[in-house]
Design a protein around this motif. Structure first.
Motif, PDB file in Angstrom:
ATOM      1  N   LYS A  21     141.928  18.399  34.601  1.00 38.78           N
ATOM      2  CA  LYS A  21     140.913  18.747  35.602  1.00 38.78           C
ATOM      3  C   LYS A  21     141.445  18.443  37.007  1.00 38.78           C
ATOM      4  O   LYS A  21     141.732  17.298  37.330  1.00 38.78           O
ATOM      5  CB  LYS A  21     139.643  17.934  35.311  1.00 38.78           C
ATOM      6  CG  LYS A  21     138.614  17.935  36.404  1.00 38.78           C
ATOM      7  CD  LYS A  21     137.788  19.204  36.393  1.00 38.78           C
ATOM      8  CE  LYS A  21     137.215  19.446  37.798  1.00 38.78           C
ATOM      9  NZ  LYS A  21     136.566  20.724  37.936  1.00 38.78           N
ATOM     10  N   GLY A  44     130.571  16.299  42.034  1.00 35.04           N
ATOM     11  CA  GLY A  44     131.769  16.876  41.445  1.00 35.04           C
ATOM     12  C   GLY A  44     132.792  17.346  42.463  1.00 35.04           C
ATOM     13  O   GLY A  44     133.850  17.863  42.101  1.00 35.04           O
ATOM     14  N   GLY A  46     134.709  15.606  44.507  1.00 38.61           N
ATOM     15  CA  GLY A  46     135.921  14.790  44.584  1.00 38.61           C
ATOM     16  C   GLY A  46     135.767  13.560  45.478  1.00 38.61           C
ATOM     17  O   GLY A  46     136.751  12.869  45.767  1.00 38.61           O
ATOM     18  N   LYS A  47     134.544  13.250  45.871  1.00 39.02           N
ATOM     19  CA  LYS A  47     134.306  12.106  46.757  1.00 39.02           C
ATOM     20  C   LYS A  47     134.669  10.781  46.071  1.00 39.02           C
ATOM     21  O   LYS A  47     135.425   9.983  46.618  1.00 39.02           O
ATOM     22  CB  LYS A  47     132.835  12.081  47.212  1.00 39.02           C
ATOM     23  CG  LYS A  47     132.362  13.371  47.874  1.00 39.02           C
ATOM     24  CD  LYS A  47     130.923  13.287  48.356  1.00 39.02           C
ATOM     25  CE  LYS A  47     129.891  13.089  47.257  1.00 39.02           C
ATOM     26  NZ  LYS A  47     129.789  14.219  46.299  1.00 39.02           N
ATOM     27  N   SER A  48     134.106  10.579  44.896  1.00 38.48           N
ATOM     28  CA  SER A  48     134.384   9.316  44.192  1.00 38.48           C
ATOM     29  C   SER A  48     135.861   9.185  43.850  1.00 38.48           C
ATOM     30  O   SER A  48     136.424   8.087  43.910  1.00 38.48           O
ATOM     31  CB  SER A  48     133.564   9.222  42.894  1.00 38.48           C
ATOM     32  OG  SER A  48     132.207   9.098  43.188  1.00 38.48           O
ATOM     33  N   THR A  49     136.468  10.290  43.485  1.00 39.67           N
ATOM     34  CA  THR A  49     137.900  10.252  43.167  1.00 39.67           C
ATOM     35  C   THR A  49     138.693   9.751  44.368  1.00 39.67           C
ATOM     36  O   THR A  49     139.569   8.886  44.242  1.00 39.67           O
ATOM     37  CB  THR A  49     138.382  11.657  42.740  1.00 39.67           C
ATOM     38  OG1 THR A  49     137.647  12.058  41.581  1.00 39.67           O
ATOM     39  CG2 THR A  49     139.869  11.668  42.431  1.00 39.67           C
TER      40      THR A  49
HETATM   41  P1  ADP Z   1     131.981  13.396  43.382  1.00 35.86           P
HETATM   42  O1  ADP Z   1     132.152  11.941  43.610  1.00 35.86           O
HETATM   43  O2  ADP Z   1     132.132  14.208  44.620  1.00 35.86           O
HETATM   44  O3  ADP Z   1     130.711  13.701  42.668  1.00 35.86           O
HETATM   45  P2  ADP Z   1     134.140  13.071  41.521  1.00 35.86           P
HETATM   46  O4  ADP Z   1     135.292  12.607  42.305  1.00 35.86           O
HETATM   47  O5  ADP Z   1     133.367  12.060  40.724  1.00 35.86           O
HETATM   48  O6  ADP Z   1     133.167  13.904  42.451  1.00 35.86           O
HETATM   49  O7  ADP Z   1     134.621  14.198  40.505  1.00 35.86           O
HETATM   50  C1  ADP Z   1     135.479  15.273  40.885  1.00 35.86           C
HETATM   51  C2  ADP Z   1     135.786  16.091  39.646  1.00 35.86           C
HETATM   52  O8  ADP Z   1     136.609  15.332  38.773  1.00 35.86           O
HETATM   53  C3  ADP Z   1     134.556  16.500  38.856  1.00 35.86           C
HETATM   54  O9  ADP Z   1     134.771  17.770  38.335  1.00 35.86           O
HETATM   55  C4  ADP Z   1     134.500  15.448  37.755  1.00 35.86           C
HETATM   56  O10 ADP Z   1     133.858  15.953  36.605  1.00 35.86           O
HETATM   57  C5  ADP Z   1     135.965  15.170  37.504  1.00 35.86           C
HETATM   58  N1  ADP Z   1     136.188  13.795  37.046  1.00 35.86           N
HETATM   59  C6  ADP Z   1     135.805  12.667  37.669  1.00 35.86           C
HETATM   60  N2  ADP Z   1     136.182  11.595  36.988  1.00 35.86           N
HETATM   61  C7  ADP Z   1     136.836  12.055  35.894  1.00 35.86           C
HETATM   62  C8  ADP Z   1     137.464  11.444  34.786  1.00 35.86           C
HETATM   63  N3  ADP Z   1     137.515  10.116  34.661  1.00 35.86           N
HETATM   64  N4  ADP Z   1     138.033  12.235  33.877  1.00 35.86           N
HETATM   65  C9  ADP Z   1     137.983  13.560  33.989  1.00 35.86           C
HETATM   66  N5  ADP Z   1     137.411  14.222  34.984  1.00 35.86           N
HETATM   67  C10 ADP Z   1     136.842  13.479  35.945  1.00 35.86           C
END
Ligand code: ADP
Ligand code: ADP
Length: 228
Positions: A21, A44, A46-49
């Motif tokens: 992903k 989704g 990418g903020k938390s990432t």
């Molecule tokens: P946000 O914080 O903006 O909601 P995330 O950074 O949480 O977004 O997620 C970005 C994308 O990565 C989303 O599509 C999410 O489903 C995916 N994702 C986040 N964490 C994981 C993980 N541990 N494994 C697989 N995919 C992930």
């Protein structure tokens, strides 16, 4: 000067065997010192990432990031010393009290006992009365405030909050905003992620919009609001 500098940051989750992903497509981002910076975008995006890579909780796939001038790979100790992260999830060890958690956290960050600010922090987040209560007895709002105090034990110049008011009632939201403003007024660079435009509009002087793993806009709040 920049508090945080991100270059070509890319993240692919679970991509070792292909078909992973793509969560971050190689973003650039400059967050100036002293700013109140909003990372805005839908779920989704990418903020938390992004935040979790800065926090050392997620390994990046490519690119680089500097915190207060320190590269997170080359100089992780100094990078870590300059940032406090308030995670989105309210996960705690149920058998510890707020006072104990702040002490443990201070120990992990190498803050000497005589330099600890446990009482001051407990007061600042209005948890002094709950200092010795077990964390399982705390409300959601109290837990969130405790996480902010935890992120501040080493007195970092940058505080990052991941969705600080998601699922929080109006009263607590106001209180958290007030506290974040106080920290900012005292010179802390604030970065927060949110999917509420109103929250970014209310608090932030600069907003970056992130969507599908890309930064699609980054400008002063007033300027941005004129365009959307
Ligand atoms: P946000 O914080 O903006 O909601 P995330 O950074 O949480 O977004 O997620 C970005 C994308 O990565 C989303 O599509 C999410 O489903 C995916 N994702 C986040 N964490 C994981 C993980 N541990 N494994 C697989 N995919 C992930
Ligand atoms: P939100 O957008 O509210 O942060 P997410 O969809 O990102 O919600 O999910 C929250 C957490 O779940 C993320 O921080 C991530 O660690 C994990 N997660 C999200 N998507 C995936 C996924 N596809 N595979 C594994 N873990 C995931």
């Amino acid at each position: 000067k920049n508090a945080i500098e991100i270059r070509g940051l890319k993240k692919v989750y679970g991509g070792k065997k292909g078909g992973g992903k793509l969560a971050l497509k190689g973003i650039d981002l400059d967050i100036p010192q002293g700013s109140m910076f909003g990372l805005l975008g839908p779920n989704g995006a990418g903020k938390s990432t992004t935040i979790n890579i800065l926090a050392g909780l997620v390994n990046k796939t490519e690119g680089s990031a500097k915190i207060w001038g320190f590269d997170i790979d080359d100089n992780p100790r100094n990078a870590r010393a300059n940032i406090g992260i308030v995670p989105q999830e309210l996960t705690f060890d149920a058998f510890f009290t707020p006072r104990e958690m702040l002490e443990v956290q201070a120990g992990m960050y190498g803050v000497k006992p005589e330099e600890r600010r446990t009482e001051e922090l407990l007061k600042a987040v209005h948890l002094f009365d709950k200092a010795d209560a077990y964390s399982r007895t705390l409300s959601g709002g109290m837990k969130r405030r405790l996480l902010i105090a935890k992120a501040m034990v080493h007195n970092p110049p940058i505080l990052v909050l991941d969705e600080p008011t998601a699922g929080v009632d109006i009263e607590l939201r106001q209180m958290l905003w007030e506290y974040v403003r106080e920290l900012h007024a005292r010179g802390t660079t604030i970065v927060l992620t949110t999917h509420y435009l109103e929250e970014a509009e209310e608090l932030c002087d600069t907003i970056a919009i992130i969507n599908h793993g890309d930064v699609v806009a980054c400008e002063p709040t007033e300027q941005l609001l004129k365009r959307i």
